[in-house]
Scaffold this active site. Sequence first.
Site, mmCIF file in Angstrom:
data_model
loop_
_atom_site.group_PDB
_atom_site.id
_atom_site.type_symbol
_atom_site.label_atom_id
_atom_site.label_comp_id
_atom_site.label_asym_id
_atom_site.label_seq_id
_atom_site.Cartn_x
_atom_site.Cartn_y
_atom_site.Cartn_z
ATOM 1 N N CYS A 106 -37.916 -58.348 25.684
ATOM 2 C CA CYS A 106 -36.919 -57.459 25.846
ATOM 3 C C CYS A 106 -37.701 -56.352 26.322
ATOM 4 C CB CYS A 106 -35.851 -56.905 25.301
ATOM 5 S SG CYS A 106 -34.924 -57.435 24.558
ATOM 6 N N ARG A 121 -41.043 -60.800 29.661
ATOM 7 C CA ARG A 121 -40.781 -60.199 27.991
ATOM 8 C C ARG A 121 -39.539 -60.723 28.199
ATOM 9 N NH1 ARG A 121 -44.061 -57.125 25.570
ATOM 10 N NH2 ARG A 121 -42.223 -56.302 24.146
ATOM 11 N N TRP A 161 -34.124 -59.685 26.484
ATOM 12 C CA TRP A 161 -33.735 -61.338 26.229
ATOM 13 C C TRP A 161 -33.074 -61.838 25.525
ATOM 14 C CZ3 TRP A 161 -35.789 -64.635 22.203
ATOM 15 C CH2 TRP A 161 -35.688 -65.993 22.175
ATOM 16 N N ASN A 214 -35.878 -52.570 22.116
ATOM 17 C CA ASN A 214 -36.467 -54.473 21.622
ATOM 18 C C ASN A 214 -36.873 -54.842 20.452
ATOM 19 O OD1 ASN A 214 -40.158 -55.253 22.323
ATOM 20 N ND2 ASN A 214 -38.743 -55.973 22.276
ATOM 21 N N GLY A 215 -35.929 -55.792 19.990
ATOM 22 C CA GLY A 215 -36.697 -55.921 18.596
ATOM 23 C C GLY A 215 -35.422 -55.905 18.028
ATOM 24 N N GLU A 270 -50.004 -79.822 24.615
ATOM 25 C CA GLU A 270 -50.166 -78.974 25.367
ATOM 26 C C GLU A 270 -49.410 -79.317 26.784
ATOM 27 O OE1 GLU A 270 -50.219 -76.043 25.163
ATOM 28 O OE2 GLU A 270 -50.635 -75.396 27.539
ATOM 29 N N LYS A 272 -45.817 -77.976 28.195
ATOM 30 C CA LYS A 272 -45.796 -77.089 29.791
ATOM 31 C C LYS A 272 -44.955 -77.870 30.199
ATOM 32 C CE LYS A 272 -49.015 -74.922 29.213
ATOM 33 N NZ LYS A 272 -48.267 -72.989 28.472
ATOM 34 N N GLU A 284 -41.740 -76.630 28.725
ATOM 35 C CA GLU A 284 -41.520 -75.707 29.526
ATOM 36 C C GLU A 284 -40.898 -74.742 30.699
ATOM 37 O OE1 GLU A 284 -44.109 -72.037 27.298
ATOM 38 O OE2 GLU A 284 -45.125 -73.488 27.969
ATOM 39 N N HIS A 301 -47.208 -95.654 14.842
ATOM 40 C CA HIS A 301 -46.138 -94.728 14.464
ATOM 41 C C HIS A 301 -44.107 -94.567 14.729
ATOM 42 C CE1 HIS A 301 -48.565 -95.680 10.504
ATOM 43 N NE2 HIS A 301 -49.505 -95.047 11.976
ATOM 44 N N LYS A 361 -42.295 -64.248 27.045
ATOM 45 C CA LYS A 361 -43.533 -64.628 27.209
ATOM 46 C C LYS A 361 -44.638 -63.803 25.846
ATOM 47 C CE LYS A 361 -47.829 -64.141 29.630
ATOM 48 N NZ LYS A 361 -47.930 -65.970 29.429
HETATM 49 C C1 G6P Z 1 -44.263 -67.092 23.949
HETATM 50 C C2 G6P Z 1 -44.865 -67.773 25.212
HETATM 51 C C3 G6P Z 1 -46.065 -69.506 25.271
HETATM 52 C C4 G6P Z 1 -47.507 -68.579 23.951
HETATM 53 C C5 G6P Z 1 -46.595 -68.082 22.614
HETATM 54 C C6 G6P Z 1 -47.667 -67.922 21.930
HETATM 55 O O1 G6P Z 1 -43.767 -69.242 23.023
HETATM 56 O O2 G6P Z 1 -44.115 -68.440 26.207
HETATM 57 O O3 G6P Z 1 -46.974 -69.380 26.349
HETATM 58 O O4 G6P Z 1 -48.494 -69.657 24.064
HETATM 59 O O5 G6P Z 1 -45.284 -67.216 23.149
HETATM 60 O O6 G6P Z 1 -47.855 -66.452 22.500
HETATM 61 P P1 G6P Z 1 -49.115 -65.182 22.326
HETATM 62 O O7 G6P Z 1 -49.020 -63.895 22.858
HETATM 63 O O8 G6P Z 1 -49.381 -65.485 20.778
HETATM 64 O O9 G6P Z 1 -50.210 -66.231 22.239
#
Ligand code: G6P
Length: 613
Positions: A2, A27, A76, A102-103, A485, A489, A492, A509, A608
């Site tokens: 948020c 956020r 969020w 937020n929290g 990764e 991605k 996501e 495996h 994010k």
């Molecule tokens: C969220 C974001 C990711 C990010 C992760 C860690 O899940 O969507 O893209 O890698 O948080 O975030 P940070 O700010 O700690 O790198």
Amino acid sequence: MCGIAGYIGKNQANEFLLSALKKLEYRGYDSAGMTILDSDGSLGYVRSVGKICDLEKKMRNEKKITGFVGIAHTRWATHGCPSEKNTHPHHDCKKDIFIVHNGIIENYKSLKKSLEKSGHKFESETDTEIIAHLIESHFDGNLQQAVFNCLRHIEGAYAIAVVSKSDPDKIIVAKKGSPLVIGVGDGEYFVASDASALVGYTDRVIYLDDDEMGIIEKDKYKIVSTTNNNQIHKEHCKIDSNVCEIQKCGHEFFLLKEIFEGPEVVENSIRGRIISEKGLTKLGGLEVIDQDKLRNINRIIIIACGTANYAGMIGEYMLEEYAGIPVEVEIGSEFRYRKPIIDEKTAVLVVSQSGETADTIASLQEAKRKGALSLGIVNTVGSTIARETDAGVYNHAGPEISVASTKALMSQITVLALLTVYIGRSREMSLVTGKRITDELKKIPKLMNQVLDTNEDIKRIAQKYSKYRNFLYLGRKYNYPIACEGALKLKEVAYKIHAEGYAGGEMKHGPIAMIDENFPCFFIAPSDSVYEKMWSNMEEVKARNGKIIAIATEGNEDIKDLADDVIYIPKTLEMLTPILTAIPLHLFAAYMGIEFGFDVDKPRNLAKSVTVE
Ligand code: G6P
């Protein structure tokens, strides 16, 4: 997660509040709302499900609210689904006190029960609403005192902004565990979850620390402690983001803009940090710690979440191979609940783009409590992790707006390479090796541009494979984390597809059982020390009619015998190949999501900055 915002001053509040919400939308973006107090004593509020543009439309067409004091929120969902009644701002019974938060309030259930017993009526399913009612129950005309009294009953994490019709010329803000920054303008003050929302309005900020409360009026403010109400003096800091950094600058999506910014980001991350002739790196942020203490460290634990965790895994390989120091990599959400064995010779290294990821912060605090030296690799200046670590290195990647992290990863790998040389050269790494790594690092931005130049081919490959619904990504050694990764991605930003990242050697495996002509596999197979092993994996997939997309080193024509499609990267040092191999995987995911018509900057259900557990 948020995002929260606030404004008090000489201008109409809604202009800044909408602008701030748009910048904070990363956020959370399932609903948004705003409350504004007008100078005639009236109060208006508007809430809307959907993105900020939906709120803006509603404010333009159905519900105009004006005034010089206001608070706003982009959500969020944690407690209660995204619906108008769960959207912030929330209010008390009389619609006098409004709050954005937020929290997570952990003891909200018991508080709600006792507030209900004393007659309070709740409209939402949120934890936040109890704060408004709790303030109401303590309110006798002085909002500051009521918020202070309310906070003593609350357990959990919060950044809040509160306004009241009965004490109208102020905003009260408070923080514990979630970020909050106050912007200082000329006859006006701004509030936001992070400083990027203030760019274009002011460059002077005050970062609120935990257990602090701000009382902000049009022409003055004060900060007090939420534990004893004593006044606290805080200095302003300057932020230096520019407006272009938070605009798309010609790109359709921030995600694409940020992938293409990669070379510049790596340049910025290494600028001034390499002493070529000595094969050394200079990391000013680490010079504040006793260098003997750093030399005596006999173990590093890297803690991070999401993409940053994959950067950490690459760091593990680098530091062990070149700096000769044992490294473990931990996910924040696991580390914080384990019983980690830590002593004064252990360093924890937290890696985080935002510097606000709740699980990473909690792990850092736990490690510090146990006596570890704490180091950080953080992108967001002034963030909680940047402030709470003993020392650290900034990424200088600029604001990353797209929810899925891309350019930050490039910078994190780069900084981990710089750190490897920094630590390695004070141990057993030779001048020659130090020079080889730093010389090659300097060439990386140019090599990244060469990979980016193949973007049209990658787009074509994404379109060709858009009918498949499952992908396997395989890599070994330095490119095993990149396989993870690539799969992350794709999940996501192109979430119709399921993808798995695996270590090549583990394919036999389990995942091999799934391989057939409908199951494409990405092979991250540069010409490195494990290439032959990757070749064997490719043979195994081909023998089962699996489709192969390979990322290979330029000049490798043989790979075309097995792969259906090949994306080439230029040759570089093995430890730096992840910076190059990640690019096609990021582009592939972005183009796939765009092909599906998704908003790849804000994929559904994600946020994010994950500031909740
Ligand atoms: C969220 C974001 C990711 C990010 C992760 C860690 O899940 O969507 O893209 O890698 O948080 O975030 P940070 O700010 O700690 O790198």
